[in-house]
Design a protein around this motif. Structure first.
Motif, PDB file in Angstrom:
ATOM      1  N   GLU B 243       0.764  -1.270   0.249  1.00 30.20           N
ATOM      2  CA  GLU B 243      -0.003  -0.167   0.093  1.00 30.20           C
ATOM      3  C   GLU B 243       0.821   1.324   0.004  1.00 30.20           C
ATOM      4  O   GLU B 243       0.361   2.342  -0.114  1.00 30.20           O
ATOM      5  N   ALA B 244       2.145   1.179   0.099  1.00 27.72           N
ATOM      6  CA  ALA B 244       2.957   2.341   0.095  1.00 27.72           C
ATOM      7  C   ALA B 244       2.971   2.570  -1.332  1.00 27.72           C
ATOM      8  O   ALA B 244       3.816   2.263  -2.224  1.00 27.72           O
ATOM      9  N   ASP B 245       2.426   3.549  -1.715  1.00 27.54           N
ATOM     10  CA  ASP B 245       2.248   4.132  -3.224  1.00 27.54           C
ATOM     11  C   ASP B 245       3.578   4.665  -3.627  1.00 27.54           C
ATOM     12  O   ASP B 245       3.601   4.636  -4.890  1.00 27.54           O
ATOM     13  N   GLY B 246       4.530   5.084  -2.959  1.00 27.41           N
ATOM     14  CA  GLY B 246       5.444   5.787  -3.551  1.00 27.41           C
ATOM     15  C   GLY B 246       6.733   4.783  -3.592  1.00 27.41           C
ATOM     16  O   GLY B 246       7.701   5.050  -3.982  1.00 27.41           O
ATOM     17  N   LEU B 247       6.715   3.562  -3.224  1.00 28.31           N
ATOM     18  CA  LEU B 247       7.532   2.573  -2.895  1.00 28.31           C
ATOM     19  C   LEU B 247       7.770   1.646  -4.369  1.00 28.31           C
ATOM     20  O   LEU B 247       6.824   0.946  -4.485  1.00 28.31           O
ATOM     21  N   LEU B 248       8.662   1.889  -5.012  1.00 33.20           N
ATOM     22  CA  LEU B 248       8.846   1.144  -6.241  1.00 33.20           C
ATOM     23  C   LEU B 248       9.007  -0.326  -6.148  1.00 33.20           C
ATOM     24  O   LEU B 248      10.183  -0.851  -6.125  1.00 33.20           O
ATOM     25  N   ALA B 284      16.536  -0.133  -6.892  1.00 31.33           N
ATOM     26  CA  ALA B 284      17.548   0.321  -5.900  1.00 31.33           C
ATOM     27  C   ALA B 284      17.313   1.355  -5.068  1.00 31.33           C
ATOM     28  O   ALA B 284      17.726   1.648  -4.026  1.00 31.33           O
ATOM     29  N   HIS B 285      16.857   2.470  -5.791  1.00 28.17           N
ATOM     30  CA  HIS B 285      16.639   3.684  -4.913  1.00 28.17           C
ATOM     31  C   HIS B 285      15.518   3.722  -4.168  1.00 28.17           C
ATOM     32  O   HIS B 285      15.233   4.876  -3.499  1.00 28.17           O
ATOM     33  N   SER B 288      16.412   2.123   0.662  1.00 26.70           N
ATOM     34  CA  SER B 288      16.225   2.547   2.112  1.00 26.70           C
ATOM     35  C   SER B 288      14.827   2.858   2.592  1.00 26.70           C
ATOM     36  O   SER B 288      14.707   2.833   3.928  1.00 26.70           O
ATOM     37  N   SER B 289      13.886   3.232   1.681  1.00 28.87           N
ATOM     38  CA  SER B 289      12.651   3.510   2.106  1.00 28.87           C
ATOM     39  C   SER B 289      12.002   2.236   2.563  1.00 28.87           C
ATOM     40  O   SER B 289      11.203   2.067   3.743  1.00 28.87           O
ATOM     41  N   GLY B 292      13.165   1.438   5.994  1.00 30.84           N
ATOM     42  CA  GLY B 292      12.782   2.213   7.006  1.00 30.84           C
ATOM     43  C   GLY B 292      11.308   1.584   7.510  1.00 30.84           C
ATOM     44  O   GLY B 292      11.154   1.582   8.648  1.00 30.84           O
ATOM     45  N   MET B 293      10.519   1.260   6.312  1.00 30.71           N
ATOM     46  CA  MET B 293       9.258   0.676   6.671  1.00 30.71           C
ATOM     47  C   MET B 293       9.472  -0.718   7.462  1.00 30.71           C
ATOM     48  O   MET B 293       8.733  -0.930   8.211  1.00 30.71           O
ATOM     49  N   ARG B 296       9.543  -0.773  11.402  1.00 27.22           N
ATOM     50  CA  ARG B 296       8.360  -0.727  12.180  1.00 27.22           C
ATOM     51  C   ARG B 296       7.849  -2.152  12.470  1.00 27.22           C
ATOM     52  O   ARG B 296       6.948  -2.224  13.278  1.00 27.22           O
ATOM     53  N   VAL B 379      -5.033  -2.720  -3.078  1.00 23.21           N
ATOM     54  CA  VAL B 379      -4.045  -3.959  -2.645  1.00 23.21           C
ATOM     55  C   VAL B 379      -4.655  -4.811  -1.858  1.00 23.21           C
ATOM     56  O   VAL B 379      -5.266  -4.720  -1.226  1.00 23.21           O
TER      57      VAL B 379
END
Lengths: 473, 473
Positions: B243-248, B284-285, B288-289, B292-293, B296, B379
């Motif tokens: 559900e993390a829309d920005g996570l590719l 790859a970019h 790190s995100s 981070g998730m 949690r 999702v």
């Protein structure tokens, strides 16, 4: 006001850094689009800094912050001043830290770009597009003027959010460098969940000096405008199109009649006065798929397709993203200066119903403007409805009715983080402010939790920053 | 069997087209991975065509279909035979139309590629990647061997579906060319909603001769495997990450213990036997995100990151997408030939609960395997759980219990479109078959609605194609 701070001492310390204290110029750089709100206009109209300091490098930011810390002078960072809530307005005067000249694009790679904070988003794209056919994922409708640092510090999402969600979402910012406000300012690198410490904190707890952002492919985007008989149909259409996971969109909005015809003047001849419209940016290779979906909607009529128009016809027309987000408001204000707006969340999964119920209640006093986004993995819409303003009391009442009906308001008539946001203390940002700005010199008055830890967000009152009234006096 | 059709006449008509009637070779090309299902293995093991015809161009497809139409010979199209449900198995014998040699990549542009139907997906990427840093959005786990035409005609989604949804979703196929089965075959171009006429129709109503597909950027994908204490936590993690829309992401699966350790033999040393895992492909970019998730989640432990390993350590390890989708099943079957599998939808928004309840009920008889996808804008996850097979009756019972508990089954133990899919007539596909294959010569026996318009899908029985039993006799 300069009586409060030793500006002369500051200037002598910052010999090598560009400064400006001509009052007219300082005043001009001390404002943003706060005047969209009649409330903020009343509260903030007098706000001005004492001096502009314009660092061109991280070293100059460090030098400036050290000097201001030593002299006890507040510092309010500003990119290009395209915010709407007085984010970058220096409520306690002092230094306006103008980062617009600190703006190099430093590195472009597959999927990412590294820039300085003052880089204007359109300027970043002008480098990444020819070099790598890539562009920024997200930008405000002030694409052509907004700085990337200001967007991260004061924005939340915008164009691109229908695909990528918001700036707060994992992956939409890769890394930030931040300078602290201490006797010896530190330079910190933040990534992963640590980004939440400073994202959308209005620069209250650190000055961003470098950003690493993800890039998306730069497709040929086609502007499409479709009209419908009813707001309900337009909303259902946009919701369905937004939920089409394979349809490559960059922007998706709905604006109810008569707003498009009355305020989108350059497009006016395409826009019947009585029709709500959906406006989309879709990749060229997805247009046929979008047209296929559009045919499923009974009253849908394609009014405008930029890929079917001549260069001559397109000349002078703004892109549809400049009819969306806060540009919708701006275009209305240009025609009717009495207009203002709201920021509403219509929560998933009830957004279509809720939009219909709320706008049926208010009618033309609050014309609907919906921006469809991905939000926590689902498609829903934010509202930036226009409001035909009468009094501040009625404006507050309209907001209260929205909340009663189930649509939370992100109040654009407040200059504090909390009142414009979640109406509660952001413990992560507050803790980081204790670390990074122990003397509370960064952008004073914007974080209620810092100014008044016992503040009751449910009081129904508007927070009044003491420094602001003192300063005005 | 050749007694039924005049194969000699066909051969003489198709002088310029490659044919093959060596029975061993014909039999080999008449099968797919139907043997994953003990039911299909029993039903289809004897199936074989009379002759393979291998056209290398659209003109040769037209010529073949005209000849077969004239002679009343059924034609079953096949790419590379990587399907699982006997899609490309010629139930009535006749011609096996082998399209694997009709496989050129014809045109690569920004966001799209045009190919012939037999192009293997990995082969397409091998051309688009160096040329334009682009790759296919979606592919099955049989990426290295599956043809694009077969994927469109017989697949539904797979790797990439966590980002783009399924093949049925608007925008995931741009355009198809299709040849009809008539005296004078027509060549039709389909786009928009018309694509539904032939997508996932097993080639029962037209032969795909050209495809235009969207391309996505070819990032450096990093394989990440994370373990958890419980299936519930692994499912919650994957759902949140999805559900993390920005996570590719390109791929996101969960596999319960002890499957990873017991069956992912090349990765075994990384995989504790008692831990469920989530397996992701992330740009790859975005690593790190994602990390981070991951922090949690209390019990999350990162077991494997391909970006932190040496070339030597990575050597011989399959990519994680070859541990997912039907490759999970394949790897289990290689160790324990008695294993089979299901295809389950855990509908949004109850997927996390439902997975836990269903798998708590079955325990190790049905080890969980979840593939997270975007589905109608949300999702959720499909299940491809393994089943420790005992009898066909118990297999049917397990499926019935899933449906009772709220998880629809897409039955992989059936060779018909309807029984493997929505358990109802697809009126669009049926109508197009009437137009494009009026004599019912294309892939007979796969579309129940054609063979038996009065069939009751709720009978609880398995459809038996009359042609299949006649043929066996």
């Amino acid at each position: 006001m300069s009586a409060r701070y030793d500006i002369a001492a500051l200037k002598s310390r910052l010999g090598g850094i560009k400064t400006e204290d001509n009052p007219a110029l300082v005043r001009q750089k001390s404002r943003d689009f706060y005047w969209y709100s009649p409330t903020l206009k009343r509260q903030l109209d007098h706000v001005t800094a004492d001096i502009i300091v314009s660092p061109m490098s991280e070293a100059q930011v460090v030098e400036t912050l050290a000097a201001c810390h030593a002299l006890g002078i507040p510092v309010t960072p500003r990119g290009t001043g395209t915010g709407n809530y007085g984010q970058a307005m220096p409520l306690s005067g002092g230094v306006l830290l103008d980062l617009s000249g600190f703006n190099a694009v430093k590195d472009v790679a597959l999927g990412r770009v590294v820039t300085e904070p003052g880089a204007v988003i359109a300027q970043i794209d002008r480098q990444t597009r020819p070099q790598s056919r890539q562009e920024m994922r997200l930008h405000p409708s002030t694409y052509s003027t907004a700085s990337i640092g200001g967007f991260i510090a004061g924005g939340s999402g915008g164009v691109g959010s229908i695909r990528w969600g918001g700036l707060r979402d994992a992956g939409n910012v890769i890394r930030l460098k931040v300078v602290t406000m201490e006797a010896s300012p530190r330079v910190l690198e933040l990534s992963g969940d640590d980004l939440h410490k400073v994202s959308h904190a209005y620069g209250t707890n650190g000055i961003i000096t470098e950003v690493e952002m993800p890039l998306a492919p730069a497709y040929d985007w086609v502007d499409v405008i479709v009209s419908f008989d009813t707001l309900r149909e337009a909303t259902e259409y946009a919701n369905a199109v937004g939920e089409a996971d394979g349809l490559l969109l960059k922007q998706l909005a709905v604006v109810d009649a008569p707003v498009p015809h009355d305020y989108f003047l350059r497009h006016q001849k395409y826009l019947p006065r009585d029709k709500p419209v959906a406006m989309a940016m879709v990749a060229a290779h997805a247009v046929s798929s979008l047209m296929g979906m559009t045919k499923r909607f009974r009253s849908a009529e394609v009014l405008f397709r930029s890929d079917r128009m001549s260069e001559a016809d397109l000349k002078g027309l703004p892109p549809v993203f400049e009819l969306g987000w806060n540009h919708t408001t701006l275009r209305a204000l240009r025609v009717d200066p009495s207009i203002t707006y709201l920021q509403v969340l219509y929560p998933f999964p009830n957004q279509v119903e809720l939009v219909e119920r709320i706008h049926a209640r208010f009618g033309d006093e609050v014309p609907a403007h919906l921006e469809f986004v991905r939000f926590d993995g689902k498609v829903t819409c934010f509202g930036l409805p226009l409001v035909r303003f009468t009094t501040e009391e009625r404006l507050e009442e309209i907001m209260a009715i929205h909340e009663e009906m189930g649509a939370p308001i992100f109040n654009p008539h407040r200059y504090t983080l909390e009142e414009g946001g979640m109406k509660q203390t952001d413990e992560i940002q507050l803790a980081f402010k204790r670390e990074a700005d122990p003397d509370g010199l960064l952008n004073p008055g914007k974080m209620i939790a810092w100014e008044d830890p016992t503040y009751d967000y449910r009081s129904g009152k508007t927070f009044l920053f003491r420094g602001l009234s003192e300063h005005a006096a």
